[in-house]
Design a protein around this motif. Structure first.
Motif, PDB file in Angstrom:
ATOM      1  N   GLY A   1       0.799  -1.238   0.000  1.00 30.98           N
ATOM      2  CA  GLY A   1       0.000   0.000   0.000  1.00 30.98           C
ATOM      3  C   GLY A   1       0.806   1.249   0.000  1.00 30.98           C
ATOM      4  O   GLY A   1       0.232   2.338   0.001  1.00 30.98           O
TER       5      GLY A   1
ATOM      6  N   LEU B   1      -7.698  -3.808   9.363  1.00 25.30           N
ATOM      7  CA  LEU B   1      -7.201  -3.007   8.245  1.00 25.30           C
ATOM      8  C   LEU B   1      -6.372  -3.850   7.286  1.00 25.30           C
ATOM      9  O   LEU B   1      -6.439  -3.671   6.058  1.00 25.30           O
ATOM     10  CB  LEU B   1      -6.386  -1.818   8.789  1.00 25.30           C
ATOM     11  N   THR B   2      -5.574  -4.770   7.841  1.00 24.86           N
ATOM     12  CA  THR B   2      -4.738  -5.615   6.986  1.00 24.86           C
ATOM     13  C   THR B   2      -5.599  -6.519   6.130  1.00 24.86           C
ATOM     14  O   THR B   2      -5.304  -6.767   4.946  1.00 24.86           O
ATOM     15  CB  THR B   2      -3.771  -6.427   7.858  1.00 24.86           C
TER      16      THR B   2
ATOM     17  N   ALA C   1      -9.013   5.964   9.682  1.00 27.13           N
ATOM     18  CA  ALA C   1      -8.189   6.618   8.655  1.00 27.13           C
ATOM     19  C   ALA C   1      -6.784   6.885   9.197  1.00 27.13           C
ATOM     20  O   ALA C   1      -5.788   6.722   8.465  1.00 27.13           O
ATOM     21  CB  ALA C   1      -8.847   7.924   8.227  1.00 27.13           C
TER      22      ALA C   1
ATOM     23  N   ALA D   1      -4.932   3.611   9.250  1.00 30.43           N
ATOM     24  CA  ALA D   1      -4.637   3.204   7.872  1.00 30.43           C
ATOM     25  C   ALA D   1      -3.506   4.038   7.306  1.00 30.43           C
ATOM     26  O   ALA D   1      -2.658   3.531   6.555  1.00 30.43           O
ATOM     27  CB  ALA D   1      -5.893   3.333   7.007  1.00 30.43           C
ATOM     28  N   TYR D   2      -3.452   5.322   7.639  1.00 32.28           N
ATOM     29  CA  TYR D   2      -2.381   6.178   7.134  1.00 32.28           C
ATOM     30  C   TYR D   2      -1.018   5.732   7.653  1.00 32.28           C
ATOM     31  O   TYR D   2      -0.007   5.795   6.947  1.00 32.28           O
ATOM     32  CB  TYR D   2      -2.663   7.629   7.553  1.00 32.28           C
TER      33      TYR D   2
ATOM     34  N   ARG E   1      -0.539   1.771   6.322  1.00 33.61           N
ATOM     35  CA  ARG E   1      -0.492   1.766   4.849  1.00 33.61           C
ATOM     36  C   ARG E   1      -0.906   0.409   4.270  1.00 33.61           C
ATOM     37  O   ARG E   1      -0.194  -0.191   3.443  1.00 33.61           O
ATOM     38  CB  ARG E   1       0.899   2.152   4.349  1.00 33.61           C
TER      39      ARG E   1
ATOM     40  N   TRP F   1      -5.539   2.070   1.571  1.00 26.69           N
ATOM     41  CA  TRP F   1      -5.572   3.025   2.697  1.00 26.69           C
ATOM     42  C   TRP F   1      -5.978   4.421   2.272  1.00 26.69           C
ATOM     43  O   TRP F   1      -6.550   5.190   3.036  1.00 26.69           O
ATOM     44  CB  TRP F   1      -4.216   3.055   3.403  1.00 26.69           C
TER      45      TRP F   1
ATOM     46  N   LEU G   1      -9.614   4.656   2.400  1.00 28.11           N
ATOM     47  CA  LEU G   1     -10.055   4.749   3.792  1.00 28.11           C
ATOM     48  C   LEU G   1      -9.880   6.183   4.336  1.00 28.11           C
ATOM     49  O   LEU G   1     -10.745   6.723   5.028  1.00 28.11           O
ATOM     50  CB  LEU G   1      -9.277   3.764   4.660  1.00 28.11           C
ATOM     51  N   VAL G   2      -8.692   6.764   4.002  1.00 30.49           N
ATOM     52  CA  VAL G   2      -8.443   8.132   4.473  1.00 30.49           C
ATOM     53  C   VAL G   2      -9.427   9.120   3.840  1.00 30.49           C
ATOM     54  O   VAL G   2      -9.973  10.013   4.501  1.00 30.49           O
ATOM     55  CB  VAL G   2      -6.987   8.538   4.177  1.00 30.49           C
TER      56      VAL G   2
END
Length: 453
Positions: free
Chosen positions: A16, A101-102, A116, A119-120, A123, A127, A130-131
């Motif tokens: 990502g 998230l993974t 978010a 996720a940022y 990564r 992501w 998501l952000v």
């Protein structure tokens, strides 16, 4: 926060890191990212920290978020190893969120901003979406909050407007009531004013009526006094007759008259006692008038002001004034300001008075006549400190009384037959004193006579 950059190869794309944001990180997500980095920062050793962040190693998480926020965001974006270590700390503290998230299935109940931010840092694949979704959700929530606040503000403003309208309506009603009360009060005051004016007019009419009645009473009193004097003279005459009768009776008794004469004498004694009692009751002075005194005739050397007027002298001849003042017991009354304003009007009033009184003093010493100088008190600003000269009486009229009236009072106060000379050019004064038996002369006559002093 700086824009993220893409990875260098396929491996980066697989985890990502090749993805990048096409817009700035939402502010709410950025704060969450800084908070995550600040919390995970304390679990790293100084050697694991980027060199620019090592000075904040001993700061508390809140102080790091406040003072090192920009530096941590920049290091997170530019240093993959630092980002990986932060991600490992997040996986340790929030394993469920990291696993979700993974696996690409973030929990639906989680805060979009937290998802978010995680996720940022981690990564995972997708992501960026998501952000972006978190940013949109944050913006939507912010818009909803702003809309709700706007609705509440509008509602509050409407309530304030309603209250203002009610207050304005109440104030308007109150002002109308006050205006109506003021109008009624003004009408009442106008009526009271008209009533007061009517009362004043009635009072003035009553005052005029009272003045007329007072004049009538004074006239009646003067008539009664005159009648009393006439009655007193009549009683004196009868008393004199009674005394004469008594004296005749006494003479007859001394001559040895008859019994009838004796009875007459007794009657006369009775009358005499009654007359003496009447004299004591009336407090009559001893009789000083003799029968010959009652016969009118011209005695030698006695002349009146009217006799002087019959002589062939001009009204402006000073010799006329000398002849008038030569009469026995002559009284000269001078209208002061009438003389001074005729002879020397340009001088101040004080100097006018002094000049006139000085001349009158010399004239009084020369003629021996009584002299009275009258000035109008209305022209005085303050009481006059003046020592009257020898032989001259100085009078000022009182408030409300003119000098002309005072002169007329002086002329009326003199007994009939006494020579009274009044110096005045005022025709009203001359006519008034002439009715009292005084002789008026012009002011210029006195001025000519004083110029010879």
């Amino acid at each position: 926060m700086e824009q993220p950059t893409g990875g260098a190869g396929p491996a980066g794309a697989a985890d990502g890191t090749a993805e990048s944001l096409d817009r700035p990180l939402p502010e709410g997500v950025r704060r969450k990212v800084v908070a995550l980095v600040s919390d995970a920062f304390g679990g790293l050793t100084v050697g694991e920290l980027p060199s620019q962040l090592r000075q904040y190693a001993r700061f508390t998480p809140s102080r790091r978020a406040k003072f090192a926020g920009n530096a941590m965001a920049a290091a997170l974006e530019s240093d993959p190893s630092f980002r990986r270590r932060i991600g490992e700390r997040i996986a340790q503290t929030q394993p469920e969120l990291a696993e979700a998230l993974t696996s690409g299935a973030p929990p639906a109940a989680a805060d979009p901003a937290d998802v978010a931010a995680a996720a940022y840092v981690l990564r995972p694949a997708g992501w960026v979406k998501l952000v972006a979704a978190a940013g949109e959700e944050v913006q939507r929530a912010h818009a909803e909050r702003a809309d709700e606040e706007s609705r509440r503000e509008v509602e509050r403003l409407r309530e304030e407007l309603d209250r203002a309208r009610d207050q304005t309506r109440a104030d308007t009603e109150r002002l109308r009531a006050e205006l109506e009360a003021s109008r009624k009060e003004a009408d009442s005051l106008h009526r009271k004013l008209r009533s007061a004016l009517s009362e004043v007019k009635r009072g003035e009419a009553a005052l005029r009526k009272a003045g007329a009645e007072s004049d009538t009473v004074r006239a009646e009193a003067a008539a009664q006094v005159s009648a009393a004097e006439s009655e007193s003279r009549r009683l004196k005459a009868r008393l004199a007759e009674a005394e004469a009768s008594v004296e005749a009776g006494r003479r007859a008794a001394r001559e040895g008259r008859s019994v009838e004469d004796m009875r007459l004498r007794l009657l006369l004694d009775t009358v005499l006692d009654a007359a003496q009692g009447l004299r004591r009751e009336l407090a009559l002075p001893p009789a000083s008038i003799r029968p010959a005194d009652g016969v009118e005739a011209v005695e030698p050397g006695r002349m009146s002001p009217k006799d002087i007027a019959a002589r062939a002298l001009s009204e402006t001849d000073p010799a006329l004034l000398d002849q008038l003042l030569a009469l026995p017991q002559a009284h000269l009354i001078v209208d002061g300001y009438n003389v001074t304003k005729t002879g020397y009007p340009q001088m101040p009033l004080e100097k006018q008075r002094l000049r006139l009184l000085g001349g009158l003093s010399v004239l009084a010493a020369q003629t021996g006549a009584e002299m009275t100088c009258v000035f109008d008190g209305a022209e005085l600003a303050a009481p006059v400190l003046l020592a009257p000269p020898r032989g001259v009486r100085v009078l000022f009229s009182k408030a409300g009384v003119t000098a002309d009236e005072l002169i007329r009072q002086l002329a009326r106060a003199e007994p009939p037959g006494r020579p009274v000379v009044v110096v005045s050019t005022d025709r009203e004064v001359a006519d008034g004193v002439a009715k009292s038996g005084a002789r008026p002369v012009a002011s210029v006559l006195l001025l000519k006579r004083l110029s010879r002093v």
